[in-house]
Design an enzyme around this catalytic site. Structure first.
Site, PDB file in Angstrom:
ATOM      1  N   HIS A 138       0.822  -1.214   0.000  1.00 20.75           N
ATOM      2  CA  HIS A 138       0.000   0.000   0.000  1.00 20.75           C
ATOM      3  C   HIS A 138       0.856   1.264   0.000  1.00 20.75           C
ATOM      4  O   HIS A 138       2.006   1.253   0.450  1.00 20.75           O
ATOM      5  CB  HIS A 138      -1.031   0.005   1.145  1.00 20.75           C
ATOM      6  N   GLU A 143      -4.971   0.378   0.000  1.00 21.94           N
ATOM      7  CA  GLU A 143      -4.686  -1.047   0.124  1.00 21.94           C
ATOM      8  C   GLU A 143      -4.829  -1.731  -1.240  1.00 21.94           C
ATOM      9  O   GLU A 143      -5.356  -1.142  -2.188  1.00 21.94           O
ATOM     10  CB  GLU A 143      -5.665  -1.654   1.141  1.00 21.94           C
TER      11      GLU A 143
HETATM   12  P1  PGA Z   1       6.084   1.936   8.145  1.00 19.03           P
HETATM   13  O1  PGA Z   1       4.750   1.962   7.328  1.00 19.03           O
HETATM   14  O2  PGA Z   1       6.844   3.140   7.729  1.00 19.03           O
HETATM   15  O3  PGA Z   1       5.684   2.027   9.590  1.00 19.03           O
HETATM   16  O4  PGA Z   1       6.790   0.658   7.802  1.00 19.03           O
HETATM   17  C1  PGA Z   1       4.769   2.243   5.957  1.00 19.03           C
HETATM   18  C2  PGA Z   1       3.357   2.207   5.416  1.00 19.03           C
HETATM   19  O5  PGA Z   1       2.523   1.484   5.965  1.00 19.03           O
HETATM   20  O6  PGA Z   1       3.089   2.907   4.440  1.00 19.03           O
END
Ligand code: PGA
Length: 262
Positions: A138, A143
């Site tokens: 995503h 999503e």
């Molecule tokens: P994260 O999340 O930086 O905490 O790995 C990235 C995202 O879900 O877009």
């Protein structure tokens, strides 16, 4: 897509920060699209350091955040409002009225989302969008199977994202909201430049699919292959599954000096 492989997350984040700082110095009223999560933390730290030590000036900068959980008030410990205040905004000289983050408590989601899009348009569009990638591919909270034409709207998180983000809620998945307001993929693709950051081996598969896989709505980040100016900053573990990693290194090493902005 330009893939920039750095040894670690710090080097990758500093390279991305250099690109953000360059834009702000060239265009002090730049409009930034910002992201939350673990990934951009070092980038924000570096921009804060540049503000303190090098006078990087945010007084005319406008920001729009990608997303927010539905049902969390701005002051909630895990809201993205709070995240942005604590990790970035309260350490720089940005004007509060220039900061925009989706309101997870809005009582009229469609109207709020339309207004958010309108505010981005009225600001002249986003000059530079910072992005992370979810382990499910995503971007923002778009999503898998999100429409590539989507604009700011409500989305339901996947079970994978709920599980991934439970770490911010003391590991308790039942506390993670199931809905969010997120900029759409169409909104993100309208940004004039996109900086995608991905660090750590748990992102390697998603990074390979984003950069070298087919462009498909089941892998939302793959649409960045169609963006005219997308830079992808990865560390060695996140680059692990890239088949053309050596080529990306070769390109970066041979970049003419005038093209090197990060
Ligand atoms: P994260 O999340 O930086 O905490 O790995 C990235 C995202 O879900 O877009």
């Amino acid at each position: 897509m330009e893939v920039i492989i750095k040894q670690n997350a710090e080097a990758g984040s500093h390279a991305a920060a250099a690109a953000v700082a360059r834009l702000i110095r060239e265009q002090p009223d730049a409009v930034l699209g910002l992201a939350t999560g673990s990934t951009p933390l070092i980038l924000y730290k570096e921009l804060i350091r540049m503000h303190r030590e090098e006078g990087l000036d945010f007084s005319r900068v406008t920001t729009f955040n990608l997303d927010e959980y539905v049902g969390l008030p701005a002051g909630h410990e895990q809201s993205y409002h709070r995240f942005m205040q604590e990790n970035f905004f309260c350490h720089i000289n940005i004007k509060p009225e220039n900061v925009h983050i989706p309101d997870g408590m809005t009582t009229d989601v469609p109207a709020f989302c339309a207004d958010y899009e309108q505010a981005i348009a009225e600001a002249g569009g986003i000059d530079l969008q910072v992005l992370g990638i979810g382990s499910d591919g995503h971007v923002g909270f778009n999503e898998p199977t999100s429409s590539f034409a989507s604009r700011t709207r409500i989305k339901t998180l996947t079970r994978q994202t709920v599980a991934d983000n439970a770490r911010f809620f003391n590991g308790d998945e039942s506390k993670v909201p199931h809905h969010c307001i997120t900029m759409g993929i169409g909104t993100i693709m309208d940004a004039r430049m996109v900086l995608m950051l991905a660090f750590g081996g748990n992102k390697a598969e998603a990074v390979a699919a984003m950069v070298e896989g087919p462009v498909a709505a089941v892998m939302p980040a793959s649409i960045l292959q169609h963006h005219p100016c997308a830079k992808v900053f990865v560390d060695e573990p996140a680059a692990e599954r890239l088949k053309l990693a050596d080529y990306y290194r070769w390109i970066y090493d041979n970049k003419p000096g005038w093209q090197k902005d990060c």
